[in-house]
Design an enzyme around this catalytic site. Structure first.
Site, PDB file in Angstrom:
ATOM      1  N   GLY A  80       6.066  -2.433   6.549  1.00  0.00           N
ATOM      2  CA  GLY A  80       7.454  -2.854   6.711  1.00  0.00           C
ATOM      3  C   GLY A  80       8.253  -1.904   7.576  1.00  0.00           C
ATOM      4  O   GLY A  80       7.790  -0.829   7.933  1.00  0.00           O
ATOM      5  N   CYS A 120       3.178   8.445   1.708  1.00  0.00           N
ATOM      6  CA  CYS A 120       3.555   7.431   2.688  1.00  0.00           C
ATOM      7  C   CYS A 120       3.835   6.148   1.903  1.00  0.00           C
ATOM      8  O   CYS A 120       2.987   5.663   1.173  1.00  0.00           O
ATOM      9  CB  CYS A 120       2.406   7.251   3.670  1.00  0.00           C
ATOM     10  N   CYS A 172       4.232  -5.560  15.800  1.00  0.00           N
ATOM     11  CA  CYS A 172       3.541  -4.666  16.748  1.00  0.00           C
ATOM     12  C   CYS A 172       2.070  -5.089  16.826  1.00  0.00           C
ATOM     13  O   CYS A 172       1.402  -5.211  15.794  1.00  0.00           O
ATOM     14  CB  CYS A 172       3.672  -3.209  16.297  1.00  0.00           C
ATOM     15  N   SER A 214       9.622   4.613  16.779  1.00  0.00           N
ATOM     16  CA  SER A 214       8.336   4.264  17.382  1.00  0.00           C
ATOM     17  C   SER A 214       8.561   3.670  18.761  1.00  0.00           C
ATOM     18  O   SER A 214       8.989   2.530  18.882  1.00  0.00           O
ATOM     19  CB  SER A 214       7.624   3.239  16.490  1.00  0.00           C
ATOM     20  N   LEU A 215       8.261   4.449  19.798  1.00  0.00           N
ATOM     21  CA  LEU A 215       8.484   3.958  21.163  1.00  0.00           C
ATOM     22  C   LEU A 215       7.261   3.208  21.684  1.00  0.00           C
ATOM     23  O   LEU A 215       7.340   2.071  22.090  1.00  0.00           O
ATOM     24  CB  LEU A 215       8.768   5.135  22.103  1.00  0.00           C
ATOM     25  N   HIS A 216       6.145   3.915  21.768  1.00  0.00           N
ATOM     26  CA  HIS A 216       4.843   3.357  22.167  1.00  0.00           C
ATOM     27  C   HIS A 216       4.741   2.911  23.619  1.00  0.00           C
ATOM     28  O   HIS A 216       3.660   2.528  24.065  1.00  0.00           O
ATOM     29  CB  HIS A 216       4.427   2.188  21.261  1.00  0.00           C
ATOM     30  N   CYS A 228      -0.887  -3.164  14.979  1.00  0.00           N
ATOM     31  CA  CYS A 228      -0.677  -2.693  13.604  1.00  0.00           C
ATOM     32  C   CYS A 228      -1.137  -3.747  12.606  1.00  0.00           C
ATOM     33  O   CYS A 228      -0.852  -4.938  12.767  1.00  0.00           O
ATOM     34  CB  CYS A 228       0.803  -2.367  13.392  1.00  0.00           C
ATOM     35  N   CYS A 269       5.371  -7.145   7.430  1.00  0.00           N
ATOM     36  CA  CYS A 269       6.356  -6.595   8.364  1.00  0.00           C
ATOM     37  C   CYS A 269       6.707  -7.663   9.377  1.00  0.00           C
ATOM     38  O   CYS A 269       5.869  -8.452   9.787  1.00  0.00           O
ATOM     39  CB  CYS A 269       5.780  -5.370   9.071  1.00  0.00           C
ATOM     40  N   CYS A 281      -1.691   1.938   7.825  1.00  0.00           N
ATOM     41  CA  CYS A 281      -0.949   0.998   6.996  1.00  0.00           C
ATOM     42  C   CYS A 281      -1.408  -0.443   7.176  1.00  0.00           C
ATOM     43  O   CYS A 281      -1.636  -0.893   8.286  1.00  0.00           O
ATOM     44  CB  CYS A 281       0.534   1.108   7.297  1.00  0.00           C
ATOM     45  N   SER A 300      10.762   6.165   9.385  1.00  0.00           N
ATOM     46  CA  SER A 300      10.193   5.770  10.671  1.00  0.00           C
ATOM     47  C   SER A 300      10.515   4.306  10.951  1.00  0.00           C
ATOM     48  O   SER A 300      10.296   3.446  10.109  1.00  0.00           O
ATOM     49  CB  SER A 300       8.679   5.977  10.644  1.00  0.00           C
ATOM     50  N   GLU A 317       0.838  -1.192   0.000  1.00  0.00           N
ATOM     51  CA  GLU A 317       0.000   0.000   0.000  1.00  0.00           C
ATOM     52  C   GLU A 317       0.873   1.241   0.000  1.00  0.00           C
ATOM     53  O   GLU A 317       1.971   1.230   0.551  1.00  0.00           O
ATOM     54  CB  GLU A 317      -0.852   0.027   1.270  1.00  0.00           C
ATOM     55  N   ASN A 326      -5.566   4.457  15.352  1.00  0.00           N
ATOM     56  CA  ASN A 326      -6.508   4.340  14.237  1.00  0.00           C
ATOM     57  C   ASN A 326      -7.002   2.885  14.247  1.00  0.00           C
ATOM     58  O   ASN A 326      -6.249   1.986  13.884  1.00  0.00           O
ATOM     59  CB  ASN A 326      -5.729   4.654  12.953  1.00  0.00           C
TER      60      ASN A 326
END
Ligand code: SAH
Length: 352
Positions: free
Chosen positions: A158, A102, A113, A213-215, A116, A109, A332, A190, A89, A289
Site C-alpha cells: 500500500g 516493515c 508500479c 519513490s522516484l525510480h 512491484c 496497492c 513486499c 515511504s 504482510e 528484488n
C-alpha cells in the site's frame, strides 16, 4: 467483536461502565505494548473478574497469523489474515542492534508500479489504525524479552500517503511513551509521491522521515514504471518535497529501484543527478528484488557501481539498500501472492 487494541481510545469509559476503575486501562496498555503475551488470562495483575469481562467482550487480536517465515539472515515475515478477508504482510529485519519493522498500510496497492508485487491486483481497502499498529505488536512478540523494536519503515503493502487517516494514529501509538516509545526520527514513511498529502504532512509539522519513490529521472520513463505519475508528474512531486523540507527542516530521501536495462544506464544517472542537484536530499538506490513472473531483472554489479559513480561524481549523497530476506520473498507483496495463488501465471485474476 472488537480487538482490545482498537478499543483503547474508549477503554476508560468502558471500564467505568463495567464497574472497573479507569486506571486498569494503563495496565492493559502495558500488556499490549510491552509484553509478549497473547491472551487476556496472562494479564496477571488484573483481577479475575476483569480478565473474564475482557475475554467475553473483546478479541485479543484482530488479525490471524496465516504464515510465519524466517530467513537465514534473521529476517522474519508474517502473513496476516484480516477480519472479513484480505491478507497483509509485515516484516522484522535484524541489522546489528537495529530491529526494524516493515509495515503495510493497505490491502494491495492502487499505485500500480509495474515491477512491484503489491499492486498487481489493485487495492482492496485501506487498513484501520489498529490493523497497522497490530502488525507492530505482532512483530514485537518475535523478539526476546530483552530486545525492543527500534525502527519502523512504512514500506509494506500500500501507499501510506493514500491512508493518512489510518497511518498517523498508528504512528502516534508507535511513538508515544505509553505505546512503543519509538523515536519519530526512526520512522520512515515511504510514498510513491502524492503531492497534496506531502504538503499536508508538512503543514502538520511531520516529525517522521519521508522517502519518495522516484525510480526514473524524467516523466516519460516514470509514466511507464509508476503509472500514477501520468496524473501527478515529477514537477509537482519535487515541488511538494521542497515544501516539506522548507516547513519541517527534514531532509528527504529519494528511492530509486534499479531495473536492468530500463533505468540503470549512464544517461539515467546523469539526468537523475541533474534533477536532484542542490536539493540536499539523500538518494537510496535499491537493486531490484525479482518478483516471479515479472520480466524485470537486477542489474549486474558493474552496472550498479557505474550508476553510483556517476551520481557521486556529481555530488549526490547516495546509499544502497541491502537486500534482506531474499529466501523468504521479503519484497513486499510476494508472500501474499504465493499464499493466495494469485501467482504470475494469472496476473489479471480478480482478488480472491
Ligand atoms: N508505496 C510506497 C511503499 C512501497 S515499498 C512507495 O511507493 O514508496 C518501498 C520501496 O520498495 C518503494 O520504493 C518500492 O517502489 C520499492 N519496491 C517495490 N517492489 C520492489 C522490488 N521487487 N524490488 C525492489 N524494490 C521494490
Amino acid at each position: 467483536m472488537k480487538s482490545i487494541l482498537s478499543m483503547l481510545p474508549e477503554m476508560n469509559s468502558w471500564l467505568q461502565e463495567h464497574g472497573h476503575p479507569a486506571f486498569r486501562a494503563n495496565q492493559i496498555r502495558r500488556w499490549l505494548f510491552d509484553s509478549r503475551i497473547n491472551e487476556f488470562e496472562e494479564m496477571s495483575d488484573l483481577p479475575k473478574k476483569l480478565r473474564a469481562d475482557l475475554v467475553e467482550n473483546f478479541k485479543f487480536w484482530e488479525t490471524k497469523i496465516l504464515v510465519q517465515q524466517q530467513s537465514s539472515d534473521g529476517t522474519e515475515k508474517l502473513l496476516l489474515g484480516l477480519q472479513g478477508g484480505g491478507e497483509i504482510e509485515c516484516v522484522l529485519l535484524r541489522d546489528g542492534i537495529r530491529r526494524t519493522i516493515c509495515v503495510s498500510s493497505q490491502v494491495g496497492c492502487a499505485m500500480g508500479c509495474v515491477f512491484c508485487a503489491s499492486g498487481l491486483n489493485g487495492v482492496e481497502r485501506s487498513l484501520t489504525w489498529s490493523e497497522i499498529c497490530e502488525q507492530a505488536l505482532r512483530l514485537s512478540r518475535l523478539l526476546p524479552a530483552d530486545e525492543r523494536l527500534s525502527h519502523i519503515v512504512m514500506m509494506g503493502m500500500g501507499d501510506p500517503l493514500a491512508n493518512l487517516s489510518g497511518v498517523l494514529p498508528a504512528l502516534e501509538e508507535a511513538t508515544s511513551p505509553d505505546g512503543l516509545g519509538i523515536s519519530a526520527r526512526r520512522i520512515t514513511i515511504s510514498t510513491v509521491g502524492i503531492p497534496a498529502a506531502i504538503r499536508k504532512l508538512a503543514d502538520q509539522d511531520c516529525r517522521y522521515h519521508l522517502a519518495i519513490s522516484l525510480h526514473a529521472p524524467n516523466d516519460e520513463l516514470r509514466n511507464q514504471l509508476v503509472p500514477v505519475n501520468a496524473k501527478t508528474g515529477l514537477n509537482a512531486i519535487l515541488g511538494a518535497s521542497e515544501y516539506f523540507f522548507e516547513h519541517t527542516g527534514r531532509r528527504l530521501t529519494f528511492e530509486y529501484v534499479l531495473l536492468a536495462g530500463i533505468n540503470d544506464q549512464p544517461e539515467h544517472a546523469s539526468e537523475l543527478a541533474e534533477l536532484l542537484a542542490g536539493r540536499g536530499a539523500l538518494l537510496n538506490v535499491i537493486p531490484y528484488n525479482p518478483v516471479a513472473g515479472l520480466p524485470y531483472r537486477t542489474p549486474e554489479a558493474k552496472v550498479i557501481f557505474r550508476f553510483r559513480d556517476i551520481l557521486e561524481s556529481q555530488g549526490i549523497v547516495i546509499k544502497f539498500r541491502q537486500r534482506k530476506g531474499d529466501d523468504i520473498n521479503a519484497a513486499c507483496g510476494q508472500l501474499r501472492r504465493q499464499a493466495t495463488g494469485n501467482g504470475p501465471e494469472m496476473p489479471h485474476q480478480l482478488n480472491p
